[in-house]
Enzyme design. Structure first.
Site, short mmCIF file in Angstrom:
data_model
loop_
_atom_site.label_atom_id
_atom_site.label_comp_id
_atom_site.label_asym_id
_atom_site.label_seq_id
_atom_site.Cartn_x
_atom_site.Cartn_y
_atom_site.Cartn_z
N ASP A 10 0.86 -1.19 0.00
CA ASP A 10 0.00 0.00 0.00
C ASP A 10 0.89 1.24 0.00
OD1 ASP A 10 -2.60 1.40 0.26
OD2 ASP A 10 -1.81 2.04 2.18
N SER A 11 0.29 2.38 -0.35
CA SER A 11 1.03 3.64 -0.34
C SER A 11 1.44 4.03 1.09
CB SER A 11 0.16 4.74 -0.93
OG SER A 11 -0.99 4.92 -0.13
N TYR A 42 -0.69 8.74 -2.56
CA TYR A 42 -0.69 8.49 -4.00
C TYR A 42 -1.93 9.11 -4.67
CZ TYR A 42 2.89 4.70 -3.91
OH TYR A 42 4.05 3.95 -3.80
N GLY A 43 -2.99 9.25 -3.88
CA GLY A 43 -4.31 9.56 -4.43
C GLY A 43 -4.43 10.88 -5.17
N CYS A 73 -4.16 -1.26 -2.36
CA CYS A 73 -4.34 0.19 -2.49
C CYS A 73 -5.21 0.40 -3.72
CB CYS A 73 -2.98 0.84 -2.67
SG CYS A 73 -3.05 2.61 -3.01
N ASN A 74 -6.34 1.06 -3.53
CA ASN A 74 -7.26 1.27 -4.66
C ASN A 74 -6.63 2.16 -5.72
OD1 ASN A 74 -10.19 0.20 -3.89
ND2 ASN A 74 -9.15 0.90 -2.04
N THR A 75 -5.94 3.20 -5.28
CA THR A 75 -5.35 4.15 -6.23
C THR A 75 -4.33 3.43 -7.12
OG1 THR A 75 -5.58 5.80 -4.49
CG2 THR A 75 -4.25 6.41 -6.40
N GLU A 158 -2.99 9.52 7.66
CA GLU A 158 -1.53 9.28 7.72
C GLU A 158 -0.91 10.11 8.85
OE1 GLU A 158 0.96 7.47 5.84
OE2 GLU A 158 -0.68 6.24 5.13
N CYS A 192 -11.11 3.15 -0.36
CA CYS A 192 -9.71 3.47 -0.09
C CYS A 192 -9.39 2.72 1.18
CB CYS A 192 -9.53 4.97 0.11
SG CYS A 192 -7.89 5.40 0.74
N THR A 193 -8.27 2.00 1.17
CA THR A 193 -7.99 1.11 2.30
C THR A 193 -7.66 1.87 3.59
OG1 THR A 193 -5.74 0.88 1.45
CG2 THR A 193 -7.32 -0.85 0.88
N HIS A 194 -7.44 3.18 3.49
CA HIS A 194 -7.25 3.98 4.71
C HIS A 194 -8.57 4.28 5.43
CE1 HIS A 194 -3.31 4.91 2.96
NE2 HIS A 194 -2.98 5.59 4.04
N1 DGL Z 1 -4.90 3.28 0.61
C1 DGL Z 1 -4.85 3.97 -0.64
C2 DGL Z 1 -6.10 3.60 -1.48
O1 DGL Z 1 -6.73 2.59 -1.20
C3 DGL Z 1 -4.64 5.43 -0.37
C4 DGL Z 1 -4.06 6.14 -1.49
C5 DGL Z 1 -3.23 7.34 -1.17
O2 DGL Z 1 -2.06 7.15 -0.82
O3 DGL Z 1 -3.74 8.45 -1.35
O4 DGL Z 1 -6.43 4.26 -2.44
#
Ligand code: DGL
Length: 273
Positions: A10-11, A42-43, A73-75, A158, A192-194
């Site tokens: 993940d990011s 990353y988003g 990570c979805n992004t 974060e 988004c996994t966050h």
């Molecule tokens: N956990 C990432 C996702 O699922 C977050 C992306 C990010 O870093 O902005 O998209």
């Protein structure tokens, strides 16, 4: 191929919400987690940047021996996964596999909505890729999908601000903007996994009766199914119940934050990719 842990990327911290569910369902396997906290989020970044960062991180996990990598990570799944699968993986390691989180989520999501109105809360990158619109239409044609970008949520999480009163302003704002687009939404995906860390606040700002879905459990079930259907790969996933965690930023900080995501203490290590 030699037997090795399943890689999870993940990011930053977000993939830990997926790792937690995967470990709960499949505790016998070994896992190697990489969080690119040094370059998160990353988003809000371009396709080129997300591709280049994700490529480096996935390659690092493959070089560590992983035969199966989950891009949690979805992004990164939306912007980089297909290019890596098609352009890079065949040259790097043709027998290995890289899976994302969008397809397994989309496969189940459409069936969860009673009225066929779904809301997607995600990063600007995931929203602009249109990946959820495309994938949900494949599995549940005719379902109405409405997206809302939430650019400030990952930075809040974060930085450990997700439980603070200051986070409420942006949680209310994006929930309100989503429901304004389609007041008929009955199911909202935290795409988004966050975002599971904001789940309580999100539920407060969505109308009563709207179902909130996190994807960790959906991804875990899908991985279990994948491993059952692919014994040729499953044989090469080691099974000692071990977990190793790496971050591209300060490990002391990572361990403190990870406790909130996982509910137990870990000892991460610093790495450059
Ligand atoms: N956990 C990432 C996702 O699922 C977050 C992306 C990010 O870093 O902005 O998209």
């Amino acid at each position: 191929m030699t037997s090795a842990p399943i890689g999870i990327f993940d990011s930053g911290y977000g993939g830990l919400t997926v790792l937690k569910e995967i470990k709960a369902l499949l505790p016998e396997y070994d896992y190697l987690y990489l969080g690119d906290n040094g370059r998160t989020p990353y988003g809000t970044r371009s396709f080129e940047t997300v591709y280049s960062y994700t490529r480096e991180c996935v390659k690092w996990l493959l070089d560590k021996g992983c035969n199966l990598v989950i891009v949690a990570c979805n992004t990164a799944s939306a912007k980089a996964l297909r290019s890596i699968q098609q352009n890079d993986l065949p040259g790097w390691a043709p027998g290995k596999k890289i899976l994302g989180v969008i397809r397994p989520t989309a496969e189940i999501l459409g069936k969860k909505s009673r009225k066929g109105h779904i809301g997607i809360l995600a990063t600007p990158g995931t929203v602009s890729s249109g990946s959820y619109l495309i994938e949900i239409e494949k599995f549940s044609p005719g379902v109405q999908v409405t997206q809302q970008a939430c650019p400030l949520w990952v930075p809040l999480i974060e930085n450990g601000e997700y439980d603070e009163p200051g986070a409420d302003y942006f949680v209310e704002k994006y929930c309100h903007e989503l429901m304004e687009q389609d007041p008929g939404i009955d199911t909202v995906l935290l795409a988004c996994t966050h975002y599971p860390l904001l789940e309580n606040k999100i539920k407060n700002y969505l109308p009563r009766g709207v179902q909130v879905v996190s994807q960790g459990n959906l991804v875990a079930i899908s991985l279990q199914d994948y491993l059952q259907r692919h014994p040729e790969l499953e044989t090469f996933c080691s099974k000692n119940g071990n977990l190793e965690i790496y971050t591209t930023d300060d490990p002391v900080n990572f361990d403190r934050q990870a406790l909130n995501f996982l509910g137990y203490a870990i000892n991460s290590r610093y790495v450059t990719v």
